[in-house]
Design a protein around this motif. Sequence first.
Motif, PDB file in Angstrom:
ATOM      1  N   PHE A 156      19.655  46.334 -10.701  1.00  0.00           N
ATOM      2  CA  PHE A 156      18.353  45.967 -11.253  1.00  0.00           C
ATOM      3  C   PHE A 156      18.523  45.691 -12.738  1.00  0.00           C
ATOM      4  O   PHE A 156      19.225  46.406 -13.437  1.00  0.00           O
ATOM      5  N   TYR A 157      17.862  44.671 -13.229  1.00  0.00           N
ATOM      6  CA  TYR A 157      17.956  44.357 -14.652  1.00  0.00           C
ATOM      7  C   TYR A 157      16.553  44.231 -15.240  1.00  0.00           C
ATOM      8  O   TYR A 157      16.070  45.129 -15.893  1.00  0.00           O
ATOM      9  N   CYS A 158      15.874  43.127 -14.984  1.00  0.00           N
ATOM     10  CA  CYS A 158      14.556  42.935 -15.607  1.00  0.00           C
ATOM     11  C   CYS A 158      13.428  43.568 -14.789  1.00  0.00           C
ATOM     12  O   CYS A 158      12.430  44.006 -15.322  1.00  0.00           O
ATOM     13  N   ASN A 159      13.571  43.590 -13.474  1.00  0.00           N
ATOM     14  CA  ASN A 159      12.588  44.139 -12.541  1.00  0.00           C
ATOM     15  C   ASN A 159      11.221  43.455 -12.606  1.00  0.00           C
ATOM     16  O   ASN A 159      10.204  44.032 -12.244  1.00  0.00           O
ATOM     17  N   ILE A 160      11.206  42.198 -13.085  1.00  0.00           N
ATOM     18  CA  ILE A 160       9.963  41.412 -13.087  1.00  0.00           C
ATOM     19  C   ILE A 160      10.165  39.996 -12.549  1.00  0.00           C
ATOM     20  O   ILE A 160       9.328  39.126 -12.727  1.00  0.00           O
ATOM     21  N   GLY A 161      11.300  39.751 -11.914  1.00  0.00           N
ATOM     22  CA  GLY A 161      11.516  38.485 -11.240  1.00  0.00           C
ATOM     23  C   GLY A 161      12.132  37.366 -12.042  1.00  0.00           C
ATOM     24  O   GLY A 161      12.206  36.237 -11.570  1.00  0.00           O
ATOM     25  N   HIS A 162      12.606  37.636 -13.239  1.00  0.00           N
ATOM     26  CA  HIS A 162      13.165  36.567 -14.068  1.00  0.00           C
ATOM     27  C   HIS A 162      14.675  36.414 -13.958  1.00  0.00           C
ATOM     28  O   HIS A 162      15.188  35.312 -13.994  1.00  0.00           O
ATOM     29  N   GLY A 199      18.004  56.356  -4.364  1.00  0.00           N
ATOM     30  CA  GLY A 199      19.284  56.539  -5.031  1.00  0.00           C
ATOM     31  C   GLY A 199      20.228  55.357  -4.993  1.00  0.00           C
ATOM     32  O   GLY A 199      21.387  55.471  -5.365  1.00  0.00           O
ATOM     33  N   ILE A 200      19.752  54.203  -4.557  1.00  0.00           N
ATOM     34  CA  ILE A 200      20.583  52.994  -4.489  1.00  0.00           C
ATOM     35  C   ILE A 200      20.487  52.257  -5.822  1.00  0.00           C
ATOM     36  O   ILE A 200      19.387  51.925  -6.269  1.00  0.00           O
ATOM     37  N   ARG A 201      21.612  52.007  -6.437  1.00  0.00           N
ATOM     38  CA  ARG A 201      21.642  51.292  -7.725  1.00  0.00           C
ATOM     39  C   ARG A 201      22.359  49.949  -7.636  1.00  0.00           C
ATOM     40  O   ARG A 201      22.082  49.046  -8.385  1.00  0.00           O
ATOM     41  N   LYS A 202      23.291  49.822  -6.708  1.00  0.00           N
ATOM     42  CA  LYS A 202      24.061  48.590  -6.547  1.00  0.00           C
ATOM     43  C   LYS A 202      23.449  47.758  -5.426  1.00  0.00           C
ATOM     44  O   LYS A 202      23.355  48.211  -4.286  1.00  0.00           O
ATOM     45  N   VAL A 204      17.209  39.419   3.148  1.00  0.00           N
ATOM     46  CA  VAL A 204      16.136  40.106   3.877  1.00  0.00           C
ATOM     47  C   VAL A 204      15.887  39.381   5.190  1.00  0.00           C
ATOM     48  O   VAL A 204      15.564  38.190   5.188  1.00  0.00           O
ATOM     49  N   ASN A 205      16.079  40.095   6.281  1.00  0.00           N
ATOM     50  CA  ASN A 205      15.894  39.513   7.617  1.00  0.00           C
ATOM     51  C   ASN A 205      16.619  38.174   7.740  1.00  0.00           C
ATOM     52  O   ASN A 205      16.048  37.176   8.171  1.00  0.00           O
ATOM     53  N   ASN A 206      17.861  38.148   7.290  1.00  0.00           N
ATOM     54  CA  ASN A 206      18.753  36.979   7.326  1.00  0.00           C
ATOM     55  C   ASN A 206      18.385  35.861   6.354  1.00  0.00           C
ATOM     56  O   ASN A 206      18.955  34.781   6.428  1.00  0.00           O
ATOM     57  N   GLN A 207      17.458  36.084   5.461  1.00  0.00           N
ATOM     58  CA  GLN A 207      17.125  35.099   4.422  1.00  0.00           C
ATOM     59  C   GLN A 207      17.804  35.539   3.127  1.00  0.00           C
ATOM     60  O   GLN A 207      17.489  36.600   2.577  1.00  0.00           O
ATOM     61  N   ALA A 208      18.707  34.713   2.640  1.00  0.00           N
ATOM     62  CA  ALA A 208      19.487  35.060   1.456  1.00  0.00           C
ATOM     63  C   ALA A 208      18.695  34.835   0.172  1.00  0.00           C
ATOM     64  O   ALA A 208      17.707  34.089   0.149  1.00  0.00           O
ATOM     65  N   ASN A 209      19.150  35.466  -0.897  1.00  0.00           N
ATOM     66  CA  ASN A 209      18.629  35.283  -2.254  1.00  0.00           C
ATOM     67  C   ASN A 209      17.164  35.657  -2.435  1.00  0.00           C
ATOM     68  O   ASN A 209      16.425  34.995  -3.154  1.00  0.00           O
ATOM     69  N   VAL A 210      16.755  36.734  -1.804  1.00  0.00           N
ATOM     70  CA  VAL A 210      15.398  37.262  -1.952  1.00  0.00           C
ATOM     71  C   VAL A 210      15.421  38.268  -3.105  1.00  0.00           C
ATOM     72  O   VAL A 210      16.292  39.127  -3.173  1.00  0.00           O
ATOM     73  N   ARG A 211      14.472  38.147  -4.028  1.00  0.00           N
ATOM     74  CA  ARG A 211      14.422  39.079  -5.157  1.00  0.00           C
ATOM     75  C   ARG A 211      13.780  40.395  -4.726  1.00  0.00           C
ATOM     76  O   ARG A 211      12.616  40.445  -4.345  1.00  0.00           O
ATOM     77  N   ALA A 212      14.570  41.454  -4.823  1.00  0.00           N
ATOM     78  CA  ALA A 212      14.124  42.780  -4.384  1.00  0.00           C
ATOM     79  C   ALA A 212      12.966  43.301  -5.225  1.00  0.00           C
ATOM     80  O   ALA A 212      12.137  44.057  -4.737  1.00  0.00           O
ATOM     81  N   CYS A 213      12.898  42.892  -6.485  1.00  0.00           N
ATOM     82  CA  CYS A 213      11.850  43.411  -7.369  1.00  0.00           C
ATOM     83  C   CYS A 213      10.481  42.790  -7.095  1.00  0.00           C
ATOM     84  O   CYS A 213       9.471  43.324  -7.540  1.00  0.00           O
ATOM     85  N   LEU A 214      10.434  41.688  -6.359  1.00  0.00           N
ATOM     86  CA  LEU A 214       9.163  41.011  -6.079  1.00  0.00           C
ATOM     87  C   LEU A 214       8.748  41.096  -4.611  1.00  0.00           C
ATOM     88  O   LEU A 214       7.637  40.690  -4.273  1.00  0.00           O
ATOM     89  N   THR A 215       9.611  41.598  -3.759  1.00  0.00           N
ATOM     90  CA  THR A 215       9.367  41.580  -2.321  1.00  0.00           C
ATOM     91  C   THR A 215       8.954  42.960  -1.824  1.00  0.00           C
ATOM     92  O   THR A 215       9.661  43.942  -2.029  1.00  0.00           O
ATOM     93  N   VAL A 216       7.815  43.025  -1.170  1.00  0.00           N
ATOM     94  CA  VAL A 216       7.283  44.282  -0.643  1.00  0.00           C
ATOM     95  C   VAL A 216       7.979  44.616   0.673  1.00  0.00           C
ATOM     96  O   VAL A 216       8.185  43.746   1.530  1.00  0.00           O
TER      97      VAL A 216
END
Length: 110
Positions: free
Chosen positions: A60-66, A44-47, A74-86
């Motif tokens: 979320f916009y493209c959801n394919i990494g573009h 239920g998280i959108r923002k 993520v774990n203190n690493q900034a600018n990680v794309r949520a749509c590409l990271t498991v």
Amino acid sequence: MTRIIDHPVLGKLDERKAVPFTFDEKTYEAFENETIAAALLANGIRKLRVHEDCGTPRGFYCNIGHCMECRVTVNNQANVRACLTVVEKDMVVESGKHLPNIVRKMVEQQ
């Protein structure tokens, strides 16, 4: 939660292990091999962040990494794309925050 529970290619959801992770200090559940974006949407998280300059919400916009709209920390690493990271067990995910003017100027000068 909303998830596809029986997919013709990915298989049945009940055959995958649950993976705990946190988003903005709250614990959620993902399933193995699920991206952060998919797990957050299912919970239920959108923002995901706010625009660095004006503070407007981003998700979320493209959801394919573009597009880079789904950037999180993520774990203190900034600018990680949520749509590409498991999602990994006990991963710490934080939303992007609005930078105060002084911090933004410092970042721009680097």
